[in-house]
Design an enzyme around this catalytic site. Structure first.
Site, PDB file in Angstrom:
ATOM      1  N   SER A 168      38.108  87.862  74.772  1.00 47.25           N
ATOM      2  CA  SER A 168      37.887  88.624  73.549  1.00 47.25           C
ATOM      3  C   SER A 168      36.399  88.576  73.166  1.00 47.25           C
ATOM      4  O   SER A 168      35.554  88.944  73.962  1.00 47.25           O
ATOM      5  CB  SER A 168      38.806  88.097  72.443  1.00 47.25           C
ATOM      6  N   GLU A 210      46.315  97.252  74.061  1.00 44.55           N
ATOM      7  CA  GLU A 210      45.330  96.694  73.134  1.00 44.55           C
ATOM      8  C   GLU A 210      44.272  97.729  72.780  1.00 44.55           C
ATOM      9  O   GLU A 210      43.895  98.565  73.613  1.00 44.55           O
ATOM     10  CB  GLU A 210      44.688  95.431  73.695  1.00 44.55           C
ATOM     11  N   HIS A 223      46.582  92.044  73.819  1.00 48.66           N
ATOM     12  CA  HIS A 223      45.272  91.392  73.827  1.00 48.66           C
ATOM     13  C   HIS A 223      45.393  89.924  74.252  1.00 48.66           C
ATOM     14  O   HIS A 223      46.218  89.178  73.738  1.00 48.66           O
ATOM     15  CB  HIS A 223      44.675  91.489  72.421  1.00 48.66           C
TER      16      HIS A 223
END
Length: 314
Positions: free
Chosen positions: A144, A238, A268
């Site tokens: 991320s 995502e 995600h």
């Protein structure tokens, strides 16, 4: 009842108390409590460390001899998360790559806005080099925001004239803080964890008025030429899907060796659910094989990088 492993994970994320766009001080507690609910496996060993003045946790797993080092950056929108909270995912990377993983406690926003995280990442990389680890025996990884930070670090390494690491693997990377990808719209109803609004809030905290297109804040807009081989993974459920897809295209256009792997129906950072999700386990197997291959390749070959000659041995 969920029809599949993916459905179960998506249901879990939809009912999570974590609000990625919420007050960062409150959400840090929620985030850490969620991570603490997952026990660390018995084969995992952790040691508090410091790299270039930056706190880190050294993680090993599996009990074998380490093949190299992985510098790892946790996610959390640059405002949440910690090295301690990332130990389980870092251990999965360590186990599969057969390397020692150093997960970094970089400074968080809003208290420490951009470029504090990049400065810490670069200091940690210099710290590994100063500890005698050859660049050819170092890989970089993160998920991320940590994936975006890993890529920003690669650009910063090049700009600083330091020897480049062997490879980088990024999971659901956040590389465009302008939120311009179409998947923010096309995947909005599917993503159980992130929204454009939440990411915009975190980007505002991190940037604190800086240009969101700055290459070290949003590596999608950086010149990627000269970066080491990249592995980019993302789920198709995502909102950051386009970040991964456009990053891979940009890297290819800049003559970087890049592999993009998207996983249908995955949310995600689905790799964090590898113990209960086949797709997560398969993705981490790919990460491990990719990192092993490049660390082994670098270890077998004397590398000349500019004026620096690095000899890696096993």
């Amino acid at each position: 009842m969920p029809d599949s492993q993916l459905d179960a994970v998506i249901d879990l994320l939809r009912t999570s108390p974590l609000d990625m766009g919420g007050d960062p001080h409150k959400m840090r507690v929620v985030f850490d409590e969620m991570m603490a609910a997952h026990p660390v496996l018995d084969d995992v060993r952790t040691t508090a460390a410091e790299l270039g003045g930056v706190p880190a946790i050294e993680v090993s797993a599996g009990g074998g001899e380490a093949r190299g080092a992985v510098l790892y950056f946790h996610g959390g929108g640059y405002a949440l998360g910690s090295a301690a909270a990332s130990v389980n995912l870092a251990a999965d990377v360590a186990r599969r790559s057969e390397a020692t993983v150093h997960t970094v406690d970089y400074r968080l926003a809003p208290e420490n806005p951009f470029p504090a995280a990049v400065d810490d990442a670069l200091a940690a990389y210099r710290g590994l080099l100063d500890h005698g680890v050859p660049a050819a025996e170092i890989a970089v990884s993160g998920e991320s925001a940590g994936g975006g930070l890993a890529l920003a670090l690669l650009v910063a390494i090049r700009e600083a004239g330091l020897p480049r690491p062997a490879a980088a693997a990024v999971l659901s990377p956040w590389v465009d803080l302008t939120q311009s990808g179409r998947s923010h719209e096309t995947r909005a109803a599917l993503d159980p964890a992130l929204t454009r609004q939440a990411l915009s809030a975190r980007a505002g905290d991190y940037l604190a008025g800086a240009d969101p297109r700055s290459p070290l804040a949003s590596p999608l807009f950086a010149d990627l030429r000269g970066l080491p081989p990249l592995l980019v993974q993302a789920g198709t459920y995502e909102v950051l899907l386009d970040d991964a897809v456009r990053l891979a295209a940009k890297a290819a256009g800049d003559d970087v060796e890049v592999t993009l792997h998207t996983f249908p129906g995955a949310p995600h950072v689905f790799q964090g659910f590898a113990t209960v999700l086949d797709e997560g386990a398969a993705a981490l197997d790919e990460v491990g094989a990719f990192l092993r291959a490049h660390l082994d390749r670098a270890g077998r070959t004397d590398r000349t990088d500019g004026a620096d000659r690095v000899t890696a041995s096993r």
